[in-house]
Design an enzyme around this catalytic site. Structure first.
Site, short mmCIF file in Angstrom:
data_model
loop_
_atom_site.label_atom_id
_atom_site.label_comp_id
_atom_site.label_asym_id
_atom_site.label_seq_id
_atom_site.Cartn_x
_atom_site.Cartn_y
_atom_site.Cartn_z
N CYS A 69 -4.18 14.97 51.02
CA CYS A 69 -3.80 16.49 51.33
C CYS A 69 -2.26 17.18 51.21
O CYS A 69 -1.44 16.56 50.87
CB CYS A 69 -3.91 16.45 53.03
SG CYS A 69 -5.37 15.83 53.62
N ARG A 101 -2.65 16.74 43.61
CA ARG A 101 -2.59 15.63 44.51
C ARG A 101 -4.23 15.27 44.93
O ARG A 101 -4.52 14.14 45.53
CB ARG A 101 -1.99 16.01 46.11
CG ARG A 101 -0.52 16.49 45.88
CD ARG A 101 0.02 16.95 46.84
NE ARG A 101 -0.28 16.00 48.26
CZ ARG A 101 0.96 15.47 48.65
NH1 ARG A 101 2.17 15.45 47.84
NH2 ARG A 101 0.91 14.76 49.58
N TRP A 110 -8.14 16.43 51.48
CA TRP A 110 -8.72 15.13 50.82
C TRP A 110 -9.29 14.43 51.88
O TRP A 110 -8.51 13.86 52.68
CB TRP A 110 -7.88 14.43 50.05
CG TRP A 110 -8.29 13.36 49.16
CD1 TRP A 110 -9.17 13.33 48.08
CD2 TRP A 110 -8.34 12.08 49.26
NE1 TRP A 110 -9.37 12.22 47.29
CE2 TRP A 110 -8.92 11.40 48.32
CE3 TRP A 110 -7.64 11.10 50.19
CZ2 TRP A 110 -8.85 9.93 48.09
CZ3 TRP A 110 -7.64 9.74 49.98
CH2 TRP A 110 -8.26 9.40 49.10
N ASN A 128 -1.70 16.32 57.24
CA ASN A 128 -1.76 15.09 56.34
C ASN A 128 -1.55 14.09 56.88
O ASN A 128 -0.55 13.67 57.69
CB ASN A 128 -0.75 15.56 55.23
CG ASN A 128 -0.91 14.60 53.99
OD1 ASN A 128 -2.11 13.88 54.05
ND2 ASN A 128 -0.06 14.40 53.05
N GLY A 129 -2.68 13.03 56.67
CA GLY A 129 -2.37 11.82 57.58
C GLY A 129 -3.67 11.45 58.31
O GLY A 129 -4.65 12.10 58.17
N GLU A 147 -4.35 -2.48 33.23
CA GLU A 147 -3.92 -1.15 33.19
C GLU A 147 -4.66 -0.39 32.19
O GLU A 147 -5.31 0.58 32.63
CB GLU A 147 -2.47 -0.97 32.77
CG GLU A 147 -1.87 0.39 32.36
CD GLU A 147 -2.23 1.20 33.97
OE1 GLU A 147 -2.21 0.74 34.87
OE2 GLU A 147 -1.93 2.65 33.51
N LYS A 207 -7.07 2.57 33.68
CA LYS A 207 -7.05 3.97 32.99
C LYS A 207 -8.61 4.38 32.60
O LYS A 207 -8.84 5.55 32.97
CB LYS A 207 -6.20 4.16 31.88
CG LYS A 207 -4.73 3.75 32.32
CD LYS A 207 -4.12 5.50 32.48
CE LYS A 207 -3.65 5.68 34.06
NZ LYS A 207 -3.22 4.43 34.71
N GLU A 240 -10.63 5.04 35.92
CA GLU A 240 -10.31 6.24 36.81
C GLU A 240 -10.51 7.49 36.22
O GLU A 240 -10.64 8.42 36.83
CB GLU A 240 -8.86 6.01 37.38
CG GLU A 240 -7.77 6.07 36.42
CD GLU A 240 -6.47 5.85 37.22
OE1 GLU A 240 -6.29 6.46 38.29
OE2 GLU A 240 -5.61 5.47 36.42
N HIS A 283 -14.70 -18.74 30.92
CA HIS A 283 -15.10 -19.20 32.06
C HIS A 283 -16.00 -18.28 33.11
O HIS A 283 -15.83 -18.04 34.20
CB HIS A 283 -13.87 -19.56 32.99
CG HIS A 283 -12.78 -20.46 32.31
ND1 HIS A 283 -13.30 -21.89 31.95
CD2 HIS A 283 -11.84 -20.18 31.33
CE1 HIS A 283 -12.16 -22.22 31.42
NE2 HIS A 283 -11.21 -21.38 30.92
N LYS A 310 -3.41 11.86 43.82
CA LYS A 310 -2.05 11.40 42.96
C LYS A 310 -1.44 10.27 44.01
O LYS A 310 -0.58 9.55 43.31
CB LYS A 310 -1.45 12.47 42.68
CG LYS A 310 0.23 12.09 42.01
CD LYS A 310 -0.38 11.36 40.76
CE LYS A 310 1.09 10.89 40.15
NZ LYS A 310 0.52 10.08 38.93
C1 AGP Z 1 -2.61 5.12 38.64
O1 AGP Z 1 -3.28 5.55 37.57
C2 AGP Z 1 -3.57 5.42 39.81
N1 AGP Z 1 -3.55 6.80 40.10
C3 AGP Z 1 -3.11 4.50 40.98
O2 AGP Z 1 -3.43 3.33 40.96
C4 AGP Z 1 -1.52 4.60 41.47
O3 AGP Z 1 -0.83 3.78 40.35
C5 AGP Z 1 -1.20 3.93 42.77
O4 AGP Z 1 -2.07 4.58 43.69
C6 AGP Z 1 -0.06 3.71 43.05
O5 AGP Z 1 0.63 4.86 43.21
P1 AGP Z 1 2.27 4.96 43.36
O6 AGP Z 1 3.09 4.49 41.86
O7 AGP Z 1 2.69 6.24 43.52
O8 AGP Z 1 2.75 3.79 44.53
#
Ligand code: AGP
Length: 607
Positions: free
Chosen positions: A2, A27, A73, A99-100, A480, A484, A487, A503, A602
């Site tokens: 949020c 966000r 969110w 937020n929370g 990674e 990418k 997501e 395996h 984010k």
């Molecule tokens: C990465 O592309 C993602 N959006 C997500 O995995 C992110 O890396 C993860 O939430 C950790 O965020 P931070 O680095 O702000 O702790």
């Protein structure tokens, strides 16, 4: 997560709130709303959907000079107009945005219902508005303190009331809040991106603090009314850094910022005369450093993968046993904290709840935890026992890219520092530094050939499943790359260490499941080549990321993208960029919302 914005001042508040919410869009959210107090009382406009929808639904006649705004969110309660924030009390005179997560909201709501309160939404946050109403005795600040004292869980809240004009109360526990100090105006927001257009003088609230904001200034106290002195900080970011600067998406901009980001992460930290590195902020003496017997690294998502690269580097370069672990796993397995063990918490936002709470658990057990963060003043940065800022500049796209390259840069530097205190000679250190400093130009070279990776991405974007395969330093990069693609294009992808496909995963291989192999010209190349042949023998298509000049792979793979040669340990820098671009162009081809992928935020500030 949020987003929150609040404003008191001479500007028309509606515009300030909407503009602030737009800067918080990155966000991730599913609804938005504002509450403004004016001579007609409290005006509340909130909608599911985008901020543009909200803006269109605000009547022109709505004026006012102070108010709050929120992007939601959803965590409790569906995505509906009524569940959007701000929420109001029974009288309609008090509004809050939150937020929370309030973990004990059900029991609080039960009591309030018995006391005659009527609820409109099915969110946890609405209980806060009714608690403030319950305890309001002429002081909004006092009522908010009484209310939040009953809350279990996390909150960053802002609250206004018709009965206390030109006043905003803010309270923080677990979800960040930052104040912006203007000329005869004040701001409060979830993060600086919402206010940097107006002021660069900011104050970060800490957990347990409450702020009373008017256009003339602010006062901060704790829940027991003790006054708290706060330090004003200056933000160095420029607004244009937060804008797209001519790129189609923030993600593209941030991928292309990586050469600069890596340079900034190195800036002032390489000691040529000693062929070593200097990391201010570690809060560790050389004696502390030489006594380190092992390193453990925690993080989430991309930051965890950066930590995995760090672990490989520390073990290989500095000969220090090192291990990376997913923060949310470590937190709940009652970890054993060993003596002479140094921990790192890696987090771009510095607000990821999983990482923050894992860090606190380690510290509770006596561990020394250093933060590797990007956002100055973020919670992990402030609560850690020291640490290193990565200085990659604001990362707006939900998918983390330049932060990864900056995070691993800190590990390259720390590995050099430890290695030169142990087994690495001056000459070896000098060569290592030469390799490290050659990276930005090599990344530029990879970026200059983006059209080739775009062609490959578009060619393969119709497939539904991918394997990403790498070994050694590049195994975390394979993970990674899979993340990418998942997501932002929503295509299923799995990262694996290449040898492991024998395996089990090789059962997945057929013409419909392409494999992306990271196969640099290094000590493991022949091993990986045999894995490539195993896949090809089963009809699998292979996309190879290989070292320039390696013609052998061209005869085997279906498509090859070449990267410049570098020393073995430095390939993660050059391997990750084509994978970022592959995911980016796949998502474009599929018409995805690249900067704000569905379901994602984010910064995940809830567990
Ligand atoms: C990465 O592309 C993602 N959006 C997500 O995995 C992110 O890396 C993860 O939430 C950790 O965020 P931070 O680095 O702000 O702790």
């Amino acid at each position: 997560m949020c987003g929150i914005i609040g404003y008191c001042g001479p500007k028309p508040v509606k515009e300030v709130l909407i503009e602030g919410l737009k800067r918080l869009e990155y966000r991730g959210y599913d609804s938005a709303g504002i509450a403004i107090v004016n001579d007609k009382g409290l005006e509340l406009i909130k909608r599911r959907g985008k901020i543009l929808d909200l803006k269109k639904s605000i009547p022109e006649k709505v004026k006012g000079f102070y108010g709050i705004g929120h992007t939601r969110w959803a965590t409790h309660g569906g995505v509906t107009d009524i569940n959007a924030h701000p929420h109001v009390d029974c009288t309609g005179k008090i509004a809050i945005a939150h937020n929370g997560i309030i973990e004990n909201y059900s029991s609080l709501k039960e009591v309030l219902l018995k006391e005659g309160h009527t609820f409109k939404s099915d969110t946890d946050s609405e209980v806060i508005a009714h608690l403030v109403e319950k305890y309001y005795d002429g002081s909004l600040e006092h009522a908010v303190k009484e209310a939040v004292s009953l809350l279990k869980g996390t909150y960053g809240i802002v609250c206004i009331s018709v009965d206390e004009p030109n006043t905003i109360i803010g309270a923080r526990n677990g979800s960040p809040l930052v104040l912006g100090i203007g000329d005869n105006e004040m701001f409060i927001a979830s993060d600086v991106t919402a206010i940097v257009a107006h002021t660069k003088q900011v104050v970060y609230l800490e957990d347990g603090e409450v702020v009373k904001l008017t256009r003339d200034g602010f006062t901060t106290t704790d829940l027991r009314e003790n006054p708290i002195e706060k330090e004003v900080e200056h933000i160095s970011w420029e607004l244009e850094e937060i804008e797209k600067a001519g790129y189609s998406h923030f993600m593209e901009k941030e991928i292309f910022e990586q050469p600069e980001a890596v340079k900034r992460a190195m800036s002032g930290r390489i000691l040529h005369p000693e062929a070593s590195a200097h990391l201010g902020g570690l809060n560790l003496t050389n004696r502390d450093l030489i006594n380190i017997e092992r390193v453990k690294i925690i993080g989430a998502g991309t930051s965890y993968y950066a930590g995995m690269v760090g672990a490989y580097l520390l073990e290989s370069i500095a000969r220090v046993p090192a291990q990376a672990e997913i923060a949310s796993e470590l937190r709940y397995r009652n970890p054993v904290v060993e003596r002479n063990t140094l921990y790192f918490a890696v987090s771009q936002s510095g607000e990821t709840a999983d990482t923050l709470y894992a860090m606190r658990e380690l510290q509770r057990k006596g561990a020394t935890v250093l933060g590797i963060c990007n956002v100055v003043g973020s919670t992990i940065a402030r609560e850690s026992d020291g640490g290193v800022y990565i200085h990659s500049g604001p990362e707006i796209a939900v998918a983390s890219t330049k932060a990864f390259s900056s995070q691993i840069t800190v590990f390259y530097l720390f590995s050099l520092l430890l290695a030169r205190m142990r087994n690495m000679s001056f000459d070896e250190g000098a060569r290592y530094i030469e390799n490290l400093q050659s990276i930005p130009v090599k990344i530029e070279k990879v970026l200059s050939r983006k059209n080739e990776i775009e062609r490959i991405a578009r060619k393969y974007s119709h497939y539904k499943d991918f394997l990403f395969l790498g070994r050694g330093f590049n195994f975390p990069v394979a993970l990674e790359g899979a993340l990418k693609l998942k997501e932002i294009s929503y295509i299923h992808a799995e990262g694996y260490t290449a040898a492991e496909i024998k395996h089990g995963p090789i059962a997945l291989i057929n013409e419909e499941t392409p494999s992306v192999f990271l196969i640099p010209n290094d000590s493991l190349k022949e091993k990986i080549l045999s894995n490539v042949k195993e896949v090809k023998a089963r009809g699998g298509k292979v996309i190879a990321i290989a070292t320039e000049g390696d013609g052998e792979i061209e005869d085997i793979a279906d498509d090859v993208f070449y990267i410049p040669e570098t020393a073995e340990a430095f390939y993660p820098y050059l391997m990750v960029v084509p994978l970022q671009l592959f995911a980016y162009f796949s998502a474009i081809e599929l018409g995805r919302n690249v900067d704000q992928p569905r379901n994602l935020a984010k910064s995940v500030t809830v567990e």
